[in-house]
Design an enzyme around this catalytic site. Structure first.
Site, mmCIF file in Angstrom:
data_model
loop_
_atom_site.group_PDB
_atom_site.id
_atom_site.type_symbol
_atom_site.label_atom_id
_atom_site.label_comp_id
_atom_site.label_asym_id
_atom_site.label_seq_id
_atom_site.Cartn_x
_atom_site.Cartn_y
_atom_site.Cartn_z
ATOM 1 N N VAL A 16 0.842 -1.209 0.000
ATOM 2 C CA VAL A 16 0.000 0.000 0.000
ATOM 3 C C VAL A 16 0.879 1.263 0.000
ATOM 4 C CG1 VAL A 16 -1.827 1.266 1.189
ATOM 5 C CG2 VAL A 16 -1.868 -1.229 1.168
ATOM 6 N N GLY A 136 -10.986 -1.482 0.896
ATOM 7 C CA GLY A 136 -10.031 -1.081 -0.149
ATOM 8 C C GLY A 136 -10.383 0.282 -0.697
ATOM 9 N N ILE A 138 -13.261 1.349 -1.857
ATOM 10 C CA ILE A 138 -14.669 1.785 -1.727
ATOM 11 C C ILE A 138 -14.776 2.804 -0.588
ATOM 12 C CG2 ILE A 138 -17.022 1.021 -1.237
ATOM 13 C CD1 ILE A 138 -16.139 -1.825 -1.874
ATOM 14 N N GLY A 189 -0.773 -9.242 -4.487
ATOM 15 C CA GLY A 189 -0.638 -8.267 -3.392
ATOM 16 C C GLY A 189 -1.932 -8.038 -2.633
ATOM 17 N N GLU A 192 -2.749 -10.407 3.309
ATOM 18 C CA GLU A 192 -1.954 -9.840 4.402
ATOM 19 C C GLU A 192 -0.614 -10.564 4.464
ATOM 20 O OE1 GLU A 192 -3.215 -7.264 6.526
ATOM 21 O OE2 GLU A 192 -4.639 -7.289 4.895
ATOM 22 N N ASP A 203 -9.103 -10.695 9.520
ATOM 23 C CA ASP A 203 -9.120 -9.415 8.804
ATOM 24 C C ASP A 203 -10.571 -8.934 8.622
ATOM 25 O OD1 ASP A 203 -7.708 -7.443 6.777
ATOM 26 O OD2 ASP A 203 -9.387 -8.326 5.685
ATOM 27 N N LYS A 207 -12.561 -5.545 10.158
ATOM 28 C CA LYS A 207 -13.321 -4.591 9.336
ATOM 29 C C LYS A 207 -14.781 -4.505 9.804
ATOM 30 C CE LYS A 207 -10.248 -5.320 5.400
ATOM 31 N NZ LYS A 207 -9.971 -6.179 4.242
ATOM 32 N N GLY A 306 -5.334 -4.698 -2.386
ATOM 33 C CA GLY A 306 -4.278 -4.390 -3.360
ATOM 34 C C GLY A 306 -3.806 -2.962 -3.175
HETATM 35 N N1 HSE Z 1 -5.839 -8.690 2.904
HETATM 36 C C1 HSE Z 1 -6.895 -7.745 2.784
HETATM 37 C C2 HSE Z 1 -7.956 -8.345 1.890
HETATM 38 C C3 HSE Z 1 -6.350 -6.475 2.209
HETATM 39 O O1 HSE Z 1 -7.696 -9.365 1.249
HETATM 40 O O2 HSE Z 1 -9.046 -7.840 1.849
HETATM 41 C C4 HSE Z 1 -7.213 -5.280 2.425
HETATM 42 O O3 HSE Z 1 -7.458 -5.015 3.751
#
Ligand code: HSE
Length: 437
Positions: A16, A136, A138, A189, A192, A203, A207, A306
């Site tokens: 990032v 990401g 959005i 990419g 994580e 993850d 969120k 990404g």
């Molecule tokens: N590893 C996370 C995903 C990246 O795949 O959504 C964005 O937070």
């Protein structure tokens, strides 16, 4: 009148960070014209000065001393992209306490240390932005905090982990196995650094927890949140889903019952009706539906992981931060105060969380087995809706897949516990939720 100069520090130059550097360099003069400022990239803090990176930047801009970079009096805005929760926490707090604006994409940090960081942000005049932490590219956080702020949301449901969605799409549509699909996601990419954060649901939980906080003012405790990843999904599950008009997706679901006063947060693989808009969100894309009492259902979708997608969100925050600094506004309303709003809210208990379920189990294939299985469901008042059995006569086993009518988490847990103990059930049953609005 001369243009004000805004000093920017970047902490971290991973996927990032490199995206942010690249796009900031490309868009710099556009942004300077639009904002009426001069941007001064003061430096980039990295762990390893020698590492090969896809972006080129002057050697003198790189440093390993994050603290000195933050303390540079000419730095106004600190962009934290190092990840992790220990060093990142110290640096973010240091920057906020020094009156700098902080932009971060670090969902784990917000989730683990939310109250502390938001209190520091409040004391600094609300100088904290974190659009890149969820969804990401959005603008989901901006939507919740600004565009849709007039709403009360009884349901927020979304695909928030790009890596899991990529893997499930490649398994379901292209027949790839889990490991190969994960390897591809890493190459792009999306994943994580520790991919178990993606495939074990952590993850997505980070969120979901941020979205739940922004909508309801409560951080969902990990112990009261259902967190499941996609590691155990098999092609039989994807097949069953398809046969009965569903698509298998990894979902984050935040529900709120305003009358009963509870909130529930869960992240798990689920069968989504194929005509639901989220069933069509494929590959690395994320999609999030918010059901508000004023606006109705609104879905936002786009690239969820990404370097480029997240860089877009970070640069959006940068523009907001600069506008707030140069036009004398605060960056945002008092987020810390939201916590007070969520004080009276409780987490739902297992009787209150209800949905249809799907189960897959491997059975000893002999007479009377199904009668025993069905009895367990009946005892716990869970009603079976559909059944598909695959026979493996050479092995003397069968795979039974079935769906149920809506049942509570408590009752289905009792069914699964009893099935696990049954001698005729050869492996731990696989339980999935069926998403219903
Ligand atoms: N590893 C996370 C995903 C990246 O795949 O959504 C964005 O937070």
């Amino acid at each position: 009148m001369s243009k004000p100069t805004i000093g920017i520090a970047l902490l971290g130059l991973g996927t990032v960070g490199q995206g942010v550097w690249k796009h900031l360099a490309d868009k710099r003069s556009d942004l300077e014209t639009r904002l009426g400022v001069r941007l001064d990239m003061r430096g980039v803090a990295v762990r390893n000065l020698r590492r090969t990176r896809s972006v080129r930047l002057p050697k003198q801009k790189l440093t390993t001393d994050s603290v000195a970079l933050i303390d540079d009096p000419k730095v106004d805005i600190v962009i934290e992209l190092i990840g992790g929760t220990t060093v990142a926490r110290k640096l973010v707090l240091r920057a906020l306490r020094a009156g700098k604006t902080v932009i971060t994409a670090n969902k784990a940090l917000l989730c683990d240390h939310g109250p502390e960081i938001l209190a520091a942000a409040q004391a600094s005049g609300g100088k904290l932005l974190f659009e890149g932490s969820v969804g990401g590219g959005i603008p989901i956080i901006k939507s919740l905090r600004e565009g849709l702020v007039a709403n009360r949301f009884d349901l927020i449901v979304g695909i928030v982990n790009g890596t899991s969605n990529y893997i499930l799409t490649r398994m379901g549509e292209d027949g790839l196995d889990f490991e190969t699909a994960l390897k591809e996601a890493r190459t792009h990419g999306y994943a994580e650094a520790d991919a178990s954060l993606d495939v074990d649901g952590i993850d997505a939980w980070h969120k979901a927890s941020i979205l739940a906080f922004l909508a309801h003012g409560k951080w969902a405790p990990r112990a009261r949140t259902l967190v499941e990843g996609i590691r155990n999904v098999r092609s039989a599950d994807i097949d069953f889903a398809r046969k009965f008009g569903y698509t298998l997706k990894h979902l984050a679901v935040v529900r709120r019952d305003f009358k009963a006063g509870w909130m529930s947060v869960g992240v798990y693989p689920a069968l989504v009706p194929s005509d639901n808009i989220l069933a069509k969100v494929s590959g690395v894309n994320n999609g999030i539906t918010l059901r508000g009492d004023v606006v109705g259902s609104t879905t936002l979708a786009g690239r969820g992981a990404g370097g480029d997608a997240t860089a877009s969100a970070v640069l959006g925050d940068l523009v907001d931060a600069i506008l707030a600094r140069t036009r004398g506004g605060i960056v945002d309303a008092d987020l810390h105060a939201l916590t007070r709003a969520g004080k009276s809210l409780r987490m739902a208990d297992e009787d209150e969380i209800v949905s249809p379920f799907y189960l897959r189990m491997t059975l000893r294939d002999t007479h009377g087995v199904l009668a025993g299985i069905y009895r367990i469901f009946a005892q716990h008042k869970v009603s079976i809706a559909r059944v598909v059995q695959y026979e493996h006569p050479d092995k003397g086993t069968g795979t039974l897949t079935l769906s149920t009518y809506p049942a509570s988490e408590r009752n289905i847990a009792k069914v699964v516990a009893e099935l696990s103990r049954a001698k005729t059930v050869l492996e731990e049953p696989m339980l999935l939720r069926i998403f219903a609005t």
